[in-house]
Design a protein around this motif. Structure first.
Motif, PDB file in Angstrom:
ATOM      1  N   UNK A 154       0.826  -1.207   0.000  1.00 42.23           N
ATOM      2  CA  UNK A 154       0.000   0.000   0.000  1.00 42.23           C
ATOM      3  C   UNK A 154       0.863   1.263   0.000  1.00 42.23           C
ATOM      4  N   UNK A 155       1.906   1.256   0.836  1.00 39.58           N
ATOM      5  CA  UNK A 155       2.794   2.419   0.885  1.00 39.58           C
ATOM      6  C   UNK A 155       3.515   2.606  -0.447  1.00 39.58           C
ATOM      7  N   UNK A 172       4.536   5.373  -5.460  1.00 37.57           N
ATOM      8  CA  UNK A 172       4.715   5.240  -6.906  1.00 37.57           C
ATOM      9  C   UNK A 172       3.860   6.259  -7.654  1.00 37.57           C
ATOM     10  N   UNK A 173       2.615   6.486  -7.162  1.00 36.68           N
ATOM     11  CA  UNK A 173       1.766   7.489  -7.815  1.00 36.68           C
ATOM     12  C   UNK A 173       2.368   8.888  -7.685  1.00 36.68           C
ATOM     13  N   UNK A 174       2.945   9.171  -6.526  1.00 35.94           N
ATOM     14  CA  UNK A 174       3.577  10.480  -6.337  1.00 35.94           C
ATOM     15  C   UNK A 174       4.806  10.631  -7.227  1.00 35.94           C
ATOM     16  N   UNK A 175       5.634   9.589  -7.266  1.00 35.86           N
ATOM     17  CA  UNK A 175       6.842   9.651  -8.097  1.00 35.86           C
ATOM     18  C   UNK A 175       6.481   9.734  -9.571  1.00 35.86           C
ATOM     19  N   UNK A 176       5.426   8.998  -9.979  1.00 32.34           N
ATOM     20  CA  UNK A 176       4.995   9.045 -11.375  1.00 32.34           C
ATOM     21  C   UNK A 176       4.552  10.457 -11.748  1.00 32.34           C
ATOM     22  N   UNK A 198       7.802  12.645 -11.899  1.00 32.72           N
ATOM     23  CA  UNK A 198       8.757  12.324 -12.958  1.00 32.72           C
ATOM     24  C   UNK A 198       8.144  12.315 -14.353  1.00 32.72           C
ATOM     25  N   UNK A 199       6.838  12.048 -14.467  1.00 32.17           N
ATOM     26  CA  UNK A 199       6.238  11.825 -15.786  1.00 32.17           C
ATOM     27  C   UNK A 199       5.145  12.821 -16.140  1.00 32.17           C
ATOM     28  N   UNK A 200       5.045  13.901 -15.404  1.00 31.88           N
ATOM     29  CA  UNK A 200       4.111  14.973 -15.735  1.00 31.88           C
ATOM     30  C   UNK A 200       4.840  16.303 -15.656  1.00 31.88           C
TER      31      UNK A 200
END
Length: 414
Positions: A60-61, A66-70, A73-75
């Motif tokens: 879960x963590x 991963x959503x925060x890093x995505x 890094x990708x937006x």
């Protein structure tokens, strides 16, 4: 002394991690300790933490992170640009009130120029069109460079934009656009570095490197003058007639008396090598007549050559270009003289396809010609001068589709 040492170690550690992050994946450093540290810090340790989180929380963590890093890094978002501006402005706010009264007129003029230029070039790099490909300018970008039949082949379409890919272009997954002569997506300008703003990005690196180096040298020079006013035997280097322990203690006292200027000078000293390293790598790519994107493609070719899977043969000098997939004329003074292909089984390709003659196995990247390397000066002019004319080679061929060879391309730097 303890506080300053702690600050210095923290800044040095962050600078080193940033250096490993930026340079650890470069092909030139693949078999070096920098690549090993990159693998440990950014691959093995994260994988270990993911395994631990899966055992403790069912990932879960990790999914939240991963959503925060995505997103980071990708937006496209101005987070890093704001941080960069805050670092510049904050450092100058702490540094200048102490340093300005001690600076000569010459240093005040030079310092003002050094402070202003990074802001100017950052603005120009961010606001300039990096080379977004649109239906209106697609034909123009198709005519800038020829296909080299090594890392860029005609007839390939962008699955997202639907365009026939111009030579040296690439789709950026962050900008969601196709970019002409894409070098890389840069988080420090919140956009891509491409054909339209490569020169502004290079000047941004140069001006920032000069600012950090100049600030560090000037700061330590002013601090040394303050220390010398209290210790007549003081010498910045070498420490004449003074034991090293006393020399370091004297330096520490001088820094503590001018904490703001001393801390910023230390920060500038530690970040200067990183900025100069990025600048040197960018200039080296220009010297090689390539981009960051292309260097990664050449690195893949190098691996295939090591495995014996790469073959080349000559391209007919009087070939006719297919107007359906490539421009019949480009401003580039060279035409491709080779075709480079890979096979899965290590056997030469069958008959047919572009080129003519026998297929030769390629074992070394030095045996491959880089069509886009015109020599350092012309490479540099191609970055700084839009639609740069390569001497008399700019003239259009007498017969449409004919490729005029002005000189042989240079072997690849990789």
């Amino acid at each position: 002394m303890g506080l300053l040492r702690t600050i210095a170690l923290i800044v040095l550690g962050i600078s080193f991690l940033v250096f490993v992050l930026f340079f650890g994946r470069l092909p030139a450093l693949r078999r070096t300790p920098i690549a090993t540290l990159h693998n440990i810090f950014f691959i093995r340790i994260p994988h270990g933490l993911v395994a631990l989180d899966e055992a403790v929380t069912g990932r879960r963590l990790t999914r939240s992170l991963a959503r925060f890093i995505d997103f980071m890094m990708n937006d496209r978002h101005p987070t890093v640009v704001i941080f960069f501006l805050a670092l510049l402005a904050g450092g100058e706010f702490l540094y200048l009130p102490t340093a300005w009264p001690m600076m000569s007129t010459w240093h005040r003029v030079a310092g003002t120029i050094a402070v202003v230029l990074p802001y100017l070039f950052l603005y120009l790099a961010v606001m300039a069109d990096p080379g977004y490909i649109t239906p209106e300018n697609h034909a123009y970008y198709m005519s800038l460079y020829p296909y080299d039949y090594s890392i860029f082949y005609p007839g390939q379409h962008c699955r997202t934009c639907g365009f026939l890919k111009p030579p040296r272009s690439k789709h950026c997954s962050i900008c969601k656009r196709c970019i002409a002569k894409l070098d890389h997506h840069c988080i420090f300008i919140n956009g891509c570095v491409g054909y339209g703003n490569h020169h502004w990005f290079l000047l941004l690196l140069l001006s920032t490197a000069v600012l950090t180096s100049y600030g560090a040298l000037l700061g330590f020079s002013l601090l040394s003058d303050l220390i010398a006013s209290r210790h007549p035997a003081w010498s910045l280097w070498p420490p004449r007639g003074m034991p090293m322990s006393q020399y370091l203690v004297t330096w520490t006292r001088g820094l503590q008396d001018n904490v703001c200027m001393g801390a910023v000078s230390l920060l500038a000293t530690m970040t200067s090598p990183l900025v100069w390293g990025l600048l040197a790598y960018t200039v080296w790519l220009i010297y090689c007549g390539t981009t960051t994107n292309e260097s990664l493609k050449w690195s893949d070719w190098k691996d295939d050559m090591d495995d014996g899977l790469a073959f080349k043969r000559r391209m007919s000098p009087d070939r006719t270009r297919d107007p359906r997939v490539e421009s019949t004329w480009t401003r580039w003074p060279l035409g491709t003289q080779q075709v480079l292909v890979r096979t899965d089984d290590g056997m030469p390709p069958g008959p047919g396809g572009p080129g003519e003659g026998q297929w030769d196995r390629v074992w070394n990247i030095k045996d491959v010609e880089n069509l886009y390397d015109m020599g350092f000066w012309d490479n540099l002019m191609d970055v700084f001068v839009r639609d740069y004319s390569f001497g008399s080679s700019r003239e259009q061929p007498a017969v449409e589709g004919e490729v005029r060879i002005r000189k042989a391309p240079k072997p690849s730097c990789f």
